[in-house]
Design an enzyme around this catalytic site. Structure first.
Site, PDB file in Angstrom:
ATOM      1  N   LEU A  52       0.810  -1.220   0.000  1.00 50.10           N
ATOM      2  CA  LEU A  52       0.000   0.000   0.000  1.00 50.10           C
ATOM      3  C   LEU A  52       0.841   1.267   0.000  1.00 50.10           C
ATOM      4  CD1 LEU A  52      -2.781  -1.184   2.467  1.00 50.10           C
ATOM      5  CD2 LEU A  52      -2.764  -1.283  -0.039  1.00 50.10           C
ATOM      6  N   CYS A  53       2.111   1.131  -0.285  1.00 55.61           N
ATOM      7  CA  CYS A  53       3.029   2.268  -0.325  1.00 55.61           C
ATOM      8  C   CYS A  53       2.947   2.946  -1.690  1.00 55.61           C
ATOM      9  CB  CYS A  53       4.439   1.746  -0.062  1.00 55.61           C
ATOM     10  SG  CYS A  53       5.674   3.014   0.144  1.00 55.61           S
ATOM     11  N   HIS A  54       2.854   4.270  -1.691  1.00 57.32           N
ATOM     12  CA  HIS A  54       2.795   5.021  -2.948  1.00 57.32           C
ATOM     13  C   HIS A  54       4.155   5.031  -3.645  1.00 57.32           C
ATOM     14  CE1 HIS A  54      -0.650   6.719  -0.784  1.00 57.32           C
ATOM     15  NE2 HIS A  54      -1.152   6.974  -1.979  1.00 57.32           N
ATOM     16  N   MET A 107       9.139   4.934   4.489  1.00 57.76           N
ATOM     17  CA  MET A 107       9.262   3.547   4.042  1.00 57.76           C
ATOM     18  C   MET A 107      10.463   3.359   3.124  1.00 57.76           C
ATOM     19  SD  MET A 107       7.100   2.106   5.843  1.00 57.76           S
ATOM     20  CE  MET A 107       7.570   0.496   5.229  1.00 57.76           C
ATOM     21  N   GLU A 108      10.763   4.359   2.319  1.00 57.31           N
ATOM     22  CA  GLU A 108      11.929   4.274   1.435  1.00 57.31           C
ATOM     23  C   GLU A 108      13.222   4.246   2.242  1.00 57.31           C
ATOM     24  OE1 GLU A 108       8.522   5.226  -0.971  1.00 57.31           O
ATOM     25  OE2 GLU A 108       9.213   6.047   0.921  1.00 57.31           O
ATOM     26  N   ASP A 151      24.473 -11.103   2.944  1.00 54.59           N
ATOM     27  CA  ASP A 151      24.656 -11.957   1.771  1.00 54.59           C
ATOM     28  C   ASP A 151      26.123 -12.052   1.366  1.00 54.59           C
ATOM     29  OD1 ASP A 151      23.790 -13.498  -0.584  1.00 54.59           O
ATOM     30  OD2 ASP A 151      24.440 -11.711  -1.679  1.00 54.59           O
TER      31      ASP A 151
END
Length: 161
Positions: free
Chosen positions: A75-77, A113-114, A128
């Protein structure tokens, strides 16, 4: 406490309408850490990892991850990023690499969020690249440190949690 914005009155998930919001400069700063064996940290700082420059590649991965946030968080734009800054610091005392990401945009919704996604991806990339020598690395303490812009203004961890 504010209500959750990603649910409608019927409890169904939806993408928040940001169409009426003003475009403003928005900044978010996130932080996280990865703890490892001292020997693993030495490999990173000496540039001796078999896969290459661990922190350089993790920096690029963080930037790429920030650009893919809307694909990963349902739901992130999708937003136009104007800047992503990635900083690493070595903490010999606890055998860790700390990552701090600053994300910026001019838009109608924030970049928290970014910044958080970029931080997570950077730390996962370090894992990794070093897992062949240290499978016990621990990623943690990923959190938002600061947010500026928008209707809610300035928020800083510890000041108004």
């Amino acid at each position: 406490m504010s209500k959750l914005t990603h649910f409608d009155a019927g409890g169904q998930a939806h993408m928040v309408d940001v169409g009426e919001k003003a475009e403003t400069r928005r900044v978010a700063v996130a932080h996280g850490s990865i703890r490892m064996l001292p020997a693993t940290l030495s490999i990173i700082t000496a540039g001796d990892a078999k896969k290459g420059d661990v922190l350089g590649i993790a920096r690029i991965a963080a930037i790429q991850g920030s650009k893919r946030t809307a694909e990963l968080i349902p739901l992130c734009h999708p937003i136009p990023l104007t800047r992503i800054g990635v900083e690493f610091s070595i903490d010999d005392a606890v055998s860790a690499v700390h990552c701090q990401v600053t994300a910026e945009t001019v838009g109608r919704t924030g970049v928290e969020m970014e910044a958080l996604t970029a931080t997570s991806i950077a730390l996962l990339t370090i894992y990794d690249m070093c897992k062949a020598v240290d499978r016990g690395m621990t990623i943690g303490e990923i959190r938002l440190l600061e947010k500026l812009g928008g209707k809610s203004g300035h928020w800083q961890a510890g000041n108004n949690d």
